[in-house]
Write an enzyme that holds these catalytic residues in place. Structure first.
Site, PDB file in Angstrom:
ATOM      1  N   ASP A  43     123.581   2.553  96.321  1.00 29.35           N
ATOM      2  CA  ASP A  43     122.296   2.117  95.770  1.00 29.35           C
ATOM      3  C   ASP A  43     122.000   0.650  96.006  1.00 29.35           C
ATOM      4  OD1 ASP A  43     123.984   1.240  93.734  1.00 29.35           O
ATOM      5  OD2 ASP A  43     123.728   3.144  92.663  1.00 29.35           O
ATOM      6  N   LYS A  65     116.463   2.033  94.236  1.00 29.34           N
ATOM      7  CA  LYS A  65     115.026   1.822  94.124  1.00 29.34           C
ATOM      8  C   LYS A  65     114.498   1.184  95.398  1.00 29.34           C
ATOM      9  CE  LYS A  65     114.665   0.269  89.864  1.00 29.34           C
ATOM     10  NZ  LYS A  65     114.346  -0.487  88.659  1.00 29.34           N
ATOM     11  N   MET A 179     121.703  -7.123  83.156  1.00 29.96           N
ATOM     12  CA  MET A 179     120.362  -6.508  83.106  1.00 29.96           C
ATOM     13  C   MET A 179     119.487  -7.174  82.046  1.00 29.96           C
ATOM     14  SD  MET A 179     121.448  -2.507  83.477  1.00 29.96           S
ATOM     15  CE  MET A 179     122.789  -2.551  82.313  1.00 29.96           C
TER      16      MET A 179
HETATM   17  N1  SAH Z   1     128.492  -2.154  87.579  1.00 32.97           N
HETATM   18  C1  SAH Z   1     127.941  -3.454  87.786  1.00 32.97           C
HETATM   19  C2  SAH Z   1     126.819  -3.765  86.836  1.00 32.97           C
HETATM   20  C3  SAH Z   1     125.643  -2.847  86.994  1.00 32.97           C
HETATM   21  S1  SAH Z   1     124.317  -3.242  85.939  1.00 32.97           S
HETATM   22  C4  SAH Z   1     129.058  -4.489  87.698  1.00 32.97           C
HETATM   23  O1  SAH Z   1     130.168  -4.179  87.247  1.00 32.97           O
HETATM   24  O2  SAH Z   1     128.831  -5.628  88.089  1.00 32.97           O
HETATM   25  C5  SAH Z   1     123.346  -4.245  86.983  1.00 32.97           C
HETATM   26  C6  SAH Z   1     123.380  -5.660  86.527  1.00 32.97           C
HETATM   27  O3  SAH Z   1     124.566  -6.298  86.972  1.00 32.97           O
HETATM   28  C7  SAH Z   1     122.271  -6.534  87.071  1.00 32.97           C
HETATM   29  O4  SAH Z   1     121.092  -6.380  86.343  1.00 32.97           O
HETATM   30  C8  SAH Z   1     122.850  -7.908  86.886  1.00 32.97           C
HETATM   31  O5  SAH Z   1     122.756  -8.312  85.550  1.00 32.97           O
HETATM   32  C9  SAH Z   1     124.306  -7.666  87.178  1.00 32.97           C
HETATM   33  N2  SAH Z   1     124.669  -7.996  88.560  1.00 32.97           N
HETATM   34  C10 SAH Z   1     125.201  -7.171  89.469  1.00 32.97           C
HETATM   35  N3  SAH Z   1     125.449  -7.834  90.621  1.00 32.97           N
HETATM   36  C11 SAH Z   1     125.069  -9.102  90.411  1.00 32.97           C
HETATM   37  C12 SAH Z   1     125.083 -10.277  91.208  1.00 32.97           C
HETATM   38  N4  SAH Z   1     125.538 -10.264  92.465  1.00 32.97           N
HETATM   39  N5  SAH Z   1     124.613 -11.425  90.683  1.00 32.97           N
HETATM   40  C13 SAH Z   1     124.154 -11.458  89.409  1.00 32.97           C
HETATM   41  N6  SAH Z   1     124.118 -10.379  88.626  1.00 32.97           N
HETATM   42  C14 SAH Z   1     124.576  -9.218  89.105  1.00 32.97           C
END
Ligand code: SAH
Length: 518
Positions: A43, A65, A179
């Site tokens: 995704d 998306k 998020m």
């Molecule tokens: N499973 C993922 C999180 C998914 S929820 C993890 O463990 O990182 C999605 C959220 O993760 C985004 O809205 C943001 O808040 C955060 N996120 C994921 N990758 C990111 C990145 N490279 N930089 C900043 N925030 C990130």
């Protein structure tokens, strides 16, 4: 199935985390699975750098998306996993960060359990820890905090948050909100209303671990305003706690020589990695989008008879190579034909070797052949002239190279009275990777790619063929030689040319153009 990991007829699903963006944060296990999966379901959080590691012939399904579109519903994703596994495939479900940290990984497994599909979970490096680390913020620190807490900032359908702010404030630890960009104001208000000091340091970290990473360091009272001013977008994490202030001192990622830079490499896959590795070592993010690949001419009867003739020749003669790939294909052919190099070199006169540039010369050295002629400038014409100068009329020249090689090589040889055979070893096939093309196109529009590297005119043509209609004038093309630069200039690209035809010189050129002096 590409390897023998599973022997039953049903396939298997690997639910794996891909880390937060920097391809270096992929786990060893996830990297292996990307190589060996039959199908990859991914995704929006998967970066182009990561996508570019997916092998050419692996099937991919995008379930994220698209601008303006809705993501594929969760139930549908689970159904895709089940359907593909039931076909006996090795299915890799690749998710950003860690699959179980707000990744809905648990939900995706439920249907697999019900359908008796075997699965494994491969944890990933979660953004909640890695993104602060790349901003120079340790989520715990003995002097400031003894815990950290990861919280979703996603608002419910009615626009409210289900966060117990009183408890959070009492914990006195570092707070990490994922998020949370669109509910930032509500989160900050919730914290101050529950008694948090508005001067408590806070940060918002956008696209962490990638070349585009940005940070805004402020306080709980000012974060929203500062983030708006910086036009922070998703994905970003919000961090609250005293440790945020450490970023001012401990920042490092964008300070690396090529930190904050992103390059697209178009080299054929066979010899991609050295340039990519060196740019990554200097802190750059590197998208590998091979524009061409090569396929050996096989079977190659003309080569076989040319080599037999070569071996029987009585005069002095030349064997000429014009690319490292050509060298490898040539020796691959000898192996396949069980032909001994000594039989090729056994006739009377001396055998000399020509190579177009240092990379080709290096490849030959690897097989125990040190070329006699390597022109100072990397061009087919210069190679022809160099050999011409060193030869007597009547000598024989066997050129083994790509089909449709440069025409400039032959006239200087025939003008000198040499007999020439030009035998194609491999064809160049143009590559298009629709998944990467789309992502790269978006990145060019947003000017996120600092430069594209080209190591031959055919990589330029291949790249343009792959990208199709677009404005090339905004692209900075770093080229290995004049011929390559001319090809890039024809499409309107801004060109920069390496001083010599070598990977070292390419890296030097890129560092001169884009590097920071420390
Ligand atoms: N499973 C993922 C999180 C998914 S929820 C993890 O463990 O990182 C999605 C959220 O993760 C985004 O809205 C943001 O808040 C955060 N996120 C994921 N990758 C990111 C990145 N490279 N930089 C900043 N925030 C990130």
């Amino acid at each position: 199935m590409k390897d023998g990991v599973i022997n039953e007829n049903t396939g298997k699903v690997w639910l794996a985390g891909a880390g937060p963006g920097d391809a270096g944060l992929l786990t060893v296990r996830a990297a292996e699975l990307i190589e060996s999966a039959d199908i990859i379901v991914y995704d929006a959080l998967i970066s182009a750098e990561l996508l570019s590691r997916i092998p050419r012939d692996t099937e991919t399904v995008y379930v994220g998306k698209h601008a303006g579109n809705h993501p594929v519903p969760q139930a549908e994703i689970s159904r895709i996993l089940v359907r593909e596994a039931k076909k006996g495939k090795k299915v890799l479900r690749l998710k950003g960060g860690d699959p179980f940290v707000f990744g809905r990984g648990g939900e995706e497994l439920e249907l697999l359990v019900r359908e008796h599909i075997p699965y494994e979970v491969v944890p990933g490096v979660t953004s909640s820890v890695a993104v602060p680390a790349y901003a120079g913020i340790p989520v715990t620190h003995r002097d400031y905090t003894s815990s950290f807490h990861v919280i979703t900032g996603h608002a419910r359908a009615d626009g409210t948050l289900s966060i117990d702010f009183d408890s959070l404030v009492r914990l006195n630890g570092t707070l990490v909100f994922l998020m949370g960009v669109s509910s930032m104001e509500m989160i900050m208000d919730g914290l101050t209303e529950a008694g948090m000091d508005p001067d408590m340091p806070a940060a918002v970290l956008e696209r962490g671990t990638t070349a585009g990473q940005r940070r805004v360091i402020a306080t709980v009272g000012t974060l929203k305003e500062e983030a708006d001013r910086a036009e922070i977008c998703t994905p970003a994490i919000i961090l609250v706690g005293k440790v945020c202030a450490l970023a001012e001192e401990l920042h490092w990622a964008e300070d690396r020589p090529l930190g904050g830079r992103q390059f697209l490499l178009t080299r054929p896959r066979q010899n991609m990695s050295s340039l990519a590795k060196r740019l990554r070592d200097a802190g750059a993010q590197v998208i590998e989008m091979p524009a061409i690949h090569t396929e050996p001419v096989s079977p190659n009867e003309p080569l076989k008879s040319a080599l037999i003739r070569f071996g029987q020749h009585e005069e002095d003669r030349w064997l000429v190579f014009t690319s490292p790939i050509g060298v490898n294909v040539f020796f691959g052919f000898l192996k396949e034909m069980k032909m001994d190099l000594r039989s090729v070199f056994c006739g009377k006169g001396t055998v000399r070797i020509g190579a177009i540039g240092s990379a080709t010369a290096d490849a030959l050295c690897g097989y125990g052949l040190i070329p006699d002629a390597v022109p100072k400038t990397y061009s087919a014409g210069a190679l022809g002239r160099e050999i011409g100068k060193m030869s007597q009329p009547g000598e024989y020249v066997l050129i083994v190279r790509a089909e449709n090689g440069s025409e400039d090589l032959i006239p200087p040889l025939t003008d000198r009275g040499l007999a020439v055979d030009d035998i194609p070893l491999y064809h160049t096939v143009y590559e298009v990777n629709p998944m990467l093309k789309e992502e790269a196109g978006r990145m060019f529009q947003r000017r996120e790619i600092d430069a594209v590297t080209f190591t031959s005119a055919s990589t330029v043509h291949g790249f343009v063929r792959a990208m199709g209609e677009m404005d090339y004038s905004g692209i900075c093309a770093v080229c290995i030689g004049e011929q390559t630069a001319r090809a890039a200039a024809e499409y309107g690209m801004r060109t920069e040319t390496a001083e010599q035809a070598s990977m070292d010189a390419m890296v030097r050129k890129i560092t001169d153009l884009f590097g920071k002096s420390r």
